[in-house]
Design a protein around this motif. Structure first.
Motif, PDB file in Angstrom:
ATOM      1  N   SER A 133      46.676  13.576  19.759  1.00 28.23           N
ATOM      2  CA  SER A 133      47.714  13.230  18.781  1.00 28.23           C
ATOM      3  C   SER A 133      47.980  14.384  17.813  1.00 28.23           C
ATOM      4  CB  SER A 133      47.306  11.979  17.987  1.00 28.23           C
ATOM      5  OG  SER A 133      47.160  10.877  18.839  1.00 28.23           O
ATOM      6  N   LYS A 143      58.590  13.196  23.924  1.00 27.21           N
ATOM      7  CA  LYS A 143      59.579  12.691  22.965  1.00 27.21           C
ATOM      8  C   LYS A 143      60.092  11.303  23.338  1.00 27.21           C
ATOM      9  CE  LYS A 143      60.028  15.943  19.832  1.00 27.21           C
ATOM     10  NZ  LYS A 143      59.823  15.696  18.390  1.00 27.21           N
ATOM     11  N   SER A 144      59.848  10.851  24.570  1.00 22.31           N
ATOM     12  CA  SER A 144      60.310   9.530  24.978  1.00 22.31           C
ATOM     13  C   SER A 144      59.451   8.413  24.401  1.00 22.31           C
ATOM     14  CB  SER A 144      60.317   9.427  26.507  1.00 22.31           C
ATOM     15  OG  SER A 144      58.986   9.516  27.026  1.00 22.31           O
ATOM     16  N   THR A 145      58.285   8.769  23.823  1.00 26.22           N
ATOM     17  CA  THR A 145      57.394   7.769  23.239  1.00 26.22           C
ATOM     18  C   THR A 145      57.639   7.667  21.738  1.00 26.22           C
ATOM     19  OG1 THR A 145      55.619   9.361  22.819  1.00 26.22           O
ATOM     20  CG2 THR A 145      55.673   8.315  24.986  1.00 26.22           C
ATOM     21  N   MET A 146      57.239   6.548  21.150  1.00 19.72           N
ATOM     22  CA  MET A 146      57.394   6.356  19.711  1.00 19.72           C
ATOM     23  C   MET A 146      56.554   7.355  18.938  1.00 19.72           C
ATOM     24  SD  MET A 146      58.973   4.556  17.441  1.00 19.72           S
ATOM     25  CE  MET A 146      59.502   3.122  18.397  1.00 19.72           C
ATOM     26  N   LYS A 147      55.321   7.588  19.413  1.00 19.42           N
ATOM     27  CA  LYS A 147      54.441   8.549  18.734  1.00 19.42           C
ATOM     28  C   LYS A 147      54.986   9.968  18.864  1.00 19.42           C
ATOM     29  CE  LYS A 147      50.451   9.511  20.602  1.00 19.42           C
ATOM     30  NZ  LYS A 147      49.038   9.464  21.056  1.00 19.42           N
ATOM     31  N   GLN A 153      58.030  10.913  18.805  1.00 21.43           N
ATOM     32  CA  GLN A 153      59.125  11.178  17.884  1.00 21.43           C
ATOM     33  C   GLN A 153      58.622  11.782  16.576  1.00 21.43           C
ATOM     34  OE1 GLN A 153      62.376  10.836  18.531  1.00 21.43           O
ATOM     35  NE2 GLN A 153      61.869  10.223  20.633  1.00 21.43           N
TER      36      GLN A 153
END
Length: 934
Positions: free
Chosen positions: A765, A788-792, A794
């Motif tokens: 992370s 970038k397709s995941t919420m984290k 972004q």
């Protein structure tokens, strides 16, 4: 290069083919044999040095470890006994029981030769280790009869037999013994000086660890002590294997021996054993010990100056000796020197034998190879001579001549081909004209293909920027890291700066070639920015003012009153165009001068409306530039090809300067900025280059001021632990960022491709990811999209790292999801600024010291005179003058860095003058020095 090639061709044309085959072959063999011999000798030397270094270090470490363990025991025994007395576990009044306790300790610690206690009541008890390993007990009771009783003991430590009674004079006071007084005077645990003691057997030297014992009231109770016989150290030293004839010895700072690996005793007895003297290493009868001690004394001046382990080399009777001296200290007074010395001859015998064997075998191989070469050359040249004779006959028209060779090798095939050629040659003449016509058509097709290939070449060069910039990124980046080192010597700092400047110069050359390739490939783009046009013009003209003054030429820059000061266009490309044109004008002008005229209207035609609206409703203005010189001029027939790549005028070729790329690139840049370039010239009168560009006037507040560069040295406190992921398939590029960021305290992880980056990202992370875009397995584009397709993802900043110079790639990278874009090679300040911008990292910067600032300010007020210049080497002053006259900023920087190693204040003032374009001030002082010297 061409004259050298012609000279080689002339020489080789006069030498026979046989000689050409034999001589280079033999010369190569000679060179190979010589190189093998030299490398064998050099490798032998390096091997000796490496082995000697390792052996000295290993032996010194073993001795030091053994001594530390050996010398640790007596203080530990004393501390245990002191603690037992303090806790009431031992009664110092009960001497027999105290002696039995000491006896048990002697059984546990074999290295202790004696353990004793002496009280203020002049009574004492001691355990003495005998030569046969048994332990006796000694008691002295002053209040009883003041005699010293020596007892043998049983297996439980009880006295079983009185061995001897020593009469002690009544007036003898044990408190006046040197070891007792020494301990009381020190008032703490310490070591006594080395002394002779016959009680442990044959005369030997010993040293005692002693400590005074006090009651809680502060009253002295007595002294505890533990003795060590130092001959045990010598026995240990003799067990060490130190080459064939190497030695080691231990001595005090006074030069007196403590122990030695030789049979020599570290003390001298005289007077029938009644007198005792310590032996100094410099007085030893062992030559190697004596000469080594004398060398150490002469090298260091005094043995007290040896504070760190040091390896040295010196000679005895012309033979090298490898030496290491290592200090040994503890907090209770031990201050010895461990000396290891090994003769080089211990290593060289086998190496020299191997070297002789290698040289002998090489010479034998040389002789055999030379003979084979001569025979081979004769075998090759003989049939070639026959072919030569047949070729001469055919040249005379004798077509029936053939060569008969009964060989199936390459020469035989050559003979067959020759015969076939002779039979077909007549037929070839008949169809020659048809073939010429056919070939002409083929050449036309080949020309068309060449033009296509040329365009492909330009595209290839543009794409190759990734491969060129990646190693430059490592060169410049690691060099910048080295400048951050506080331990780098000034001379090495200068070397690193030369590497950085050379890398940046190479980058400039690559950019020039890529500029041309991008122009040919149609990929050149505009990079507009807001800037101060007046300041840019002043900087460019100031850059060439000294060169003009040196040639006694006028350099005039005339600006129109209506010229806007703050504009928006590509500042870098405009500066490059002006520099190219001014450099050419001054280069080819000998008398008169050069004029630069800049205006927002046509010169000589009055005012006109030249303002237009852009698609963004921004007001656009046309600015016109004219550079006129009074030089040689350009012939009319040369004007048509003036803007072609790699084409120079006759004057340019005569000067033997330039590459013919400046004008083509400049014209393309002008066209890219919305204008065009023209030239008019008269031979013998001069040349006028004229061009115009489109600019957008802006407000002064929209011009970004240049911030001073400051070096980041740490992170501000009270920040989170930032996690950074570095993704690059090149280990050097990952290592560069790690070495840059790791010292500042970032938590770092690295990945070598996109797939590995995604896996690490899920568990790590990171706050920010440095993402290379070209990688195997999975490239940076796909990895960025998945993260970038995941919420984290972004919330994670991703900055692309690429070596591509194509502007269109920026849009592709940002569309993939990257938050920013950075090209290689990058500067460290760009890395830190990007991290501050995207994740808010705050830094602590390196500032100038107050002393340097005040000194620079004082000199800046007019304190720079000819006096500090006279302290510099004459060659530095001469090089500085020439660099200023040539406007060679790289050379000026290099010379200033040399001056900084001698006079930092003068270097700072020279840099200030250069930054402020005060070249004349420096040249005036240099001129004053020259006049006074004459």
């Amino acid at each position: 290069m061409k004259p050298l090639n012609r000279a080689i061709a002339n020489i080789s044309g006069k030498v026979s083919l046989r000689s050409i085959l034999i001589i280079p072959f033999v010369l190569q063999l000679f060179a190979a044999v010589g190189l093998v011999g030299y490398l064998s000798w050099r490798n032998g030397q390096e091997a000796v040095n490496d082995v000697a270094t390792q052996l000295r270090q290993e032996i010194s470490d073993r001795i030091k470890d053994r001594l530390n363990n050996y010398l640790m025991i007596p203080p530990a025994i004393n501390q245990m006994n002191k603690t037992a007395i303090s806790l009431g576990k031992l009664n110092v009044k009960d001497m027999p029981n105290l002696a039995r306790y000491f006896w048990y300790q002697s059984q546990l610690f074999n290295s202790a030769s004696a353990i004793y206690f002496a009280s203020e009541e002049r009574e004492s008890t001691v355990t003495l280790r005998q030569p046969d390993g048994t332990v006796n007990i000694g008691l002295q009771r002053y209040a009883y009869d003041n005699k010293f009783y020596k007892y043998a003991t049983d297996k439980e430590g009880f006295t079983k037999k009185l061995v001897r009674v020593f009469d002690v004079p009544r007036d003898h006071d044990i408190r006046k013994e040197p070891w007792y007084k020494f301990s009381v005077d020190k008032g703490k645990a310490t070591w006594t000086p080395i002394y002779a003691w016959e009680s442990v057997g044959p005369t030997d030297i010993s040293i005692d660890a002693v400590v005074p014992i006090y009651r809680t009231s502060g009253e002295l109770m007595g002294v505890l002590g533990t003795s060590l016989v130092l001959s045990d150290i010598s026995k240990f030293l003799r067990t060490l294997k130190i080459g064939r004839s190497g030695e080691t010895f231990i001595m005090e700072r006074s030069g007196e021996l403590v122990a030695t690996s030789t049979p020599e005793k570290p003390f001298i007895e005289s007077g029938g054993g009644k007198e005792f003297h310590r032996l100094k290493a410099g007085e030893s009868k062992v030559q190697l010990t004596r000469l080594t001690s004398e060398y150490l004394t002469s090298h260091f001046g005094n043995l007290t100056n040896i504070n760190t382990p040091t390896q040295l080399k010196f000679k005895i009777n012309g033979e090298r000796q490898f030496l290491q001296v290592t200090p040994l200290k503890d907090d209770q007074g031990i201050d010895w020197l461990i000396v290891v010395v090994i003769p080089e001859a211990d290593f060289m015998a086998q190496i020299q034998a191997n070297t002789r064997t290698t040289i002998l075998l090489s010479i034998t191989a040389l002789i055999i190879a030379t003979i084979i070469g001569i025979l081979t050359a004769r075998w090759v040249t003989k049939p070639i001579l026959r072919l030569n004779t047949a070729a001469k006959d055919i040249a005379k028209g004798e077509w029936e001549k053939i060569v008969e060779l009964e060989r199936s090798d390459e020469v035989g095939e050559l003979a067959k081909s020759f015969n076939s050629m002779a039979s077909q040659l007549q037929e070839s003449f008949a169809t020659l004209e048809d073939r010429v016509a056919q070939r002409t058509a083929e050449l036309a097709i080949a020309k068309e293909k060449a033009e296509v290939a040329n365009q492909a070449k330009s595209t290839f060069l543009a794409n190759m920027s990734h491969e060129l910039r990646s190693p430059l990124n490592a060169i410049i980046g690691f060099s910048q890291l080295m400048t951050r080192s506080k331990n780098l010597l000034p001379e090495y700092q200068e070397n690193v700066r030369i590497i950085i400047r050379s890398g940046e110069y190479l980058l400039t050359l690559i950019n020039n070639v890529l500029d041309l390739s991008k122009i040919e490939a149609g990929r050149t783009t505009l990079n507009p920015k807001n800037f101060d046009l007046y300041r840019m013009l002043d900087n460019v003209t100031d850059m060439f003012q000294l060169k003009a003054d040196d040639k006694h030429l006028q350099l005039i820059c005339d600006r129109s009153p209506s010229l806007p000061q703050y504009v928006r266009t590509d500042e870098v490309k405009l500066s490059q165009v002006l520099i190219n044109l001014l450099n050419n004008a001054l280069k080819f002008t000998q008398v008169g001068g050069v004029s630069v005229r800049v205006g927002s209207e046509e010169w000589g035609t009055g005012a006109r409306n030249n303002k237009q609206q852009t698609t963004n409703n921004e007001e656009q203005t046309t600015i016109t530039f004219e550079i006129e010189d009074t030089g040689f001029g350009i012939a009319p027939e040369e004007l048509d090809t003036l803007f072609e790549a790699f084409v120079q005028t006759k004057t340019g070729k005569d000067s033997q300067e330039g590459t013919g790329l400046g004008l083509p690139i400049s014209r393309q840049f002008v066209q890219l900025m919305g204008g065009n370039m023209t030239v008019t010239s008269t031979v013998g009168r001069g040349t006028i280059f004229k061009f115009d560009i489109k600019v957008i006037p802006v407000d002064s507040r929209e011009v970004e001021s240049k911030k001073p560069q400051r070096r980041v040295i740490a992170l501000e406190p009270k920040q989170p632990q930032y996690r950074i992921l570095i993704v690059d398939d090149q280990p050097l590029n990952r290592q560069l960022l790690i070495k840059l960021l790791n010292p500042l305290g970032f938590e770092l992880k690295e990945a070598k491709n996109g797939a590995e980056a995604i896996e690490i990202y899920q568990s790590f992370s990171p706050h920010l990811i440095w993402m290379d875009m070209r990688m195997p397995v999975m490239d940076g584009y796909e990895a960025t999209k998945q993260i970038k397709s995941t919420m984290k993802g972004q919330a994670t900043a991703i900055i692309a790292l690429t070596a591509s110079v194509l502007e269109e790639e920026r849009a592709v990278i940002l569309s993939a999801g990257c938050d920013d874009f950075m090209r290689k090679p990058f500067r460290e300040e760009d890395i830190f600024d990007a991290m501050h911008k995207h994740i808010g990292v705050r830094y602590i910067y390196e500032d100038e010291t107050p002393a340097d600032t005040l000194a620079a300010e004082d000199m800046g007020k007019g304190a720079m005179t000819a006096t500090p210049f006279r302290m510099l080497p004459e060659v530095w002053i001469s090089d500085l003058k020439q660099a200023i006259l040539n406007i060679d900023l790289d050379s000026i920087d290099a010379i200033v860095e040399k001056i900084r190693t001698q006079d930092t204040i003068l270097a700072a003032e020279i840099s200030r003058c250069i930054d402020n374009f005060e070249y004349d001030k420096i040249l005036q002082i240099i001129s004053e020095i020259g006049d006074r010297n004459e």
